[in-house]
Scaffold this motif. Structure first.
Motif, mmCIF file in Angstrom:
data_model
loop_
_atom_site.group_PDB
_atom_site.id
_atom_site.type_symbol
_atom_site.label_atom_id
_atom_site.label_comp_id
_atom_site.label_asym_id
_atom_site.label_seq_id
_atom_site.Cartn_x
_atom_site.Cartn_y
_atom_site.Cartn_z
ATOM 1 N N LYS A 42 -16.186 -0.978 5.649
ATOM 2 C CA LYS A 42 -14.948 -0.131 6.838
ATOM 3 C C LYS A 42 -15.480 0.839 6.342
ATOM 4 O O LYS A 42 -15.196 1.342 5.229
ATOM 5 N N LYS A 43 -15.246 2.089 7.104
ATOM 6 C CA LYS A 43 -15.048 3.744 6.376
ATOM 7 C C LYS A 43 -13.341 3.738 6.391
ATOM 8 O O LYS A 43 -12.430 4.316 7.486
ATOM 9 N N LEU A 44 -12.914 4.870 5.524
ATOM 10 C CA LEU A 44 -11.428 4.653 4.678
ATOM 11 C C LEU A 44 -11.117 6.128 4.452
ATOM 12 O O LEU A 44 -10.563 6.239 5.684
ATOM 13 N N ASP A 50 -6.970 15.567 0.116
ATOM 14 C CA ASP A 50 -8.339 14.853 -1.000
ATOM 15 C C ASP A 50 -7.547 13.626 -1.594
ATOM 16 O O ASP A 50 -7.660 12.502 -1.106
ATOM 17 N N GLU A 51 -6.997 13.908 -2.137
ATOM 18 C CA GLU A 51 -6.202 13.473 -3.448
ATOM 19 C C GLU A 51 -5.052 12.685 -2.065
ATOM 20 O O GLU A 51 -4.996 11.417 -2.553
ATOM 21 N N GLN A 52 -4.395 13.224 -1.429
ATOM 22 C CA GLN A 52 -3.309 12.359 -0.240
ATOM 23 C C GLN A 52 -4.247 10.868 0.335
ATOM 24 O O GLN A 52 -4.260 9.636 0.311
ATOM 25 N N GLU A 53 -5.728 11.243 0.940
ATOM 26 C CA GLU A 53 -6.168 10.324 1.913
ATOM 27 C C GLU A 53 -7.175 9.456 1.288
ATOM 28 O O GLU A 53 -6.306 7.881 1.371
ATOM 29 N N VAL A 54 -7.269 9.134 -0.592
ATOM 30 C CA VAL A 54 -7.824 8.624 -1.542
ATOM 31 C C VAL A 54 -6.571 7.546 -1.651
ATOM 32 O O VAL A 54 -6.598 6.478 -1.749
ATOM 33 N N GLU A 55 -5.244 7.916 -1.749
ATOM 34 C CA GLU A 55 -4.027 7.215 -2.220
ATOM 35 C C GLU A 55 -3.843 6.565 -0.917
ATOM 36 O O GLU A 55 -3.626 5.096 -1.544
ATOM 37 N N MET A 56 -4.266 6.755 0.079
ATOM 38 C CA MET A 56 -3.306 6.443 1.407
ATOM 39 C C MET A 56 -4.623 5.246 1.439
ATOM 40 O O MET A 56 -4.319 3.721 1.962
ATOM 41 N N ALA A 57 -6.244 5.121 1.008
ATOM 42 C CA ALA A 57 -7.033 4.478 2.006
ATOM 43 C C ALA A 57 -7.062 3.201 0.541
ATOM 44 O O ALA A 57 -7.158 2.262 0.875
ATOM 45 N N PHE A 58 -7.186 3.835 -0.612
ATOM 46 C CA PHE A 58 -6.737 3.472 -1.944
ATOM 47 C C PHE A 58 -5.614 2.030 -1.602
ATOM 48 O O PHE A 58 -5.920 0.831 -2.218
ATOM 49 N N ASN A 59 -4.709 2.583 -1.078
ATOM 50 C CA ASN A 59 -3.182 1.541 -1.169
ATOM 51 C C ASN A 59 -3.701 0.168 0.505
ATOM 52 O O ASN A 59 -3.483 -1.038 0.148
ATOM 53 N N TYR A 60 -4.406 1.038 0.988
ATOM 54 C CA TYR A 60 -5.433 -0.126 2.220
ATOM 55 C C TYR A 60 -5.823 -1.008 1.110
ATOM 56 O O TYR A 60 -5.959 -2.240 1.495
ATOM 57 N N VAL A 61 -6.991 -0.863 0.234
ATOM 58 C CA VAL A 61 -7.740 -1.814 0.129
ATOM 59 C C VAL A 61 -6.966 -2.669 -0.758
ATOM 60 O O VAL A 61 -6.729 -3.965 -0.750
ATOM 61 N N MET A 62 -5.510 -1.611 -1.574
ATOM 62 C CA MET A 62 -5.353 -2.961 -2.385
ATOM 63 C C MET A 62 -4.254 -4.172 -2.062
ATOM 64 O O MET A 62 -4.361 -4.744 -2.008
ATOM 65 N N ASN A 63 -3.762 -3.962 -0.701
ATOM 66 C CA ASN A 63 -3.003 -4.674 0.849
ATOM 67 C C ASN A 63 -4.136 -5.442 1.135
ATOM 68 O O ASN A 63 -3.058 -6.372 2.441
ATOM 69 N N ARG A 85 -10.937 7.030 -6.060
ATOM 70 C CA ARG A 85 -12.210 6.764 -4.912
ATOM 71 C C ARG A 85 -12.889 5.791 -5.215
ATOM 72 O O ARG A 85 -13.545 5.458 -3.724
ATOM 73 N N PHE A 86 -13.421 5.610 -6.365
ATOM 74 C CA PHE A 86 -14.296 4.663 -6.511
ATOM 75 C C PHE A 86 -14.140 3.070 -6.568
ATOM 76 O O PHE A 86 -15.156 2.922 -5.458
ATOM 77 N N VAL A 87 -12.922 2.626 -6.503
ATOM 78 C CA VAL A 87 -12.204 1.327 -5.819
ATOM 79 C C VAL A 87 -12.356 1.599 -4.117
ATOM 80 O O VAL A 87 -13.079 0.639 -3.451
ATOM 81 N N VAL A 88 -12.283 2.188 -3.929
ATOM 82 C CA VAL A 88 -11.986 3.080 -1.699
ATOM 83 C C VAL A 88 -13.707 2.618 -2.006
ATOM 84 O O VAL A 88 -14.214 1.808 -0.376
#
Length: 133
Positions: free
Chosen positions: A125-127, A80-93, A113-116
């Motif tokens: 978009k569903k991340l 779950d933490e890896q998925e949040v990290e990947m999604a967060f990086n997508y948002v930041m980029n 997770r909140f930011v995502v």
């Protein structure tokens, strides 16, 4: 796969879309979409799956898996933490999205997770799996 048509019909109805609307948004013919939903056509290829995924707000992998193009056990499982990290990086980029991207200090997985989730609500978009974008 006979269940693929039922699956995409359910996705369409969940989004409250008509076949004509999906056709207009994806550029895929109404009759072709109808035949897929009725199980009279095989699932489309990856290019059309990509167009459908954006309209149905699922990942292209979800559609490819439902169509039988991908095996479940071929993909490594992410925590779950890896998925949040990947999604967060997508948002930041994402250059089009600037809300919540100026943060200082160490961010907890909960904050990420909140930011995502805010990004998902703002963009549609569903991340993250299981999130209600």
């Amino acid at each position: 796969m006979p269940d693929f048509g039922t699956y995409v019909r359910q996705l369409r109805k969940k989004q409250g879309l008509s076949l004509r609307t999906v056709s207009q948004q994806t550029g895929i013919s109404y009759s072709y979409l109808s035949q897929i939903e009725q199980g009279r056509r095989n699932p489309p290829g990856p290019d059309l799956m990509k167009r459908l995924a954006s309209v149905y707000q699922v990942t292209q992998k979800d559609l490819l898996r439902a169509a039988g193009y991908l095996e479940e056990n071929n993909e490594p499982t992410l925590s779950d933490e890896q998925e949040v990290e990947m999604a967060f990086n997508y948002v930041m980029n994402d250059p089009r999205y600037k809300s919540g991207t100026r943060m200082n200090g160490k961010l907890t997985p909960e904050v990420k997770r909140f930011v995502v989730e805010m990004y998902e609500k703002a963009t549609g978009k569903k991340l993250l799996p299981g999130s209600g974008a």
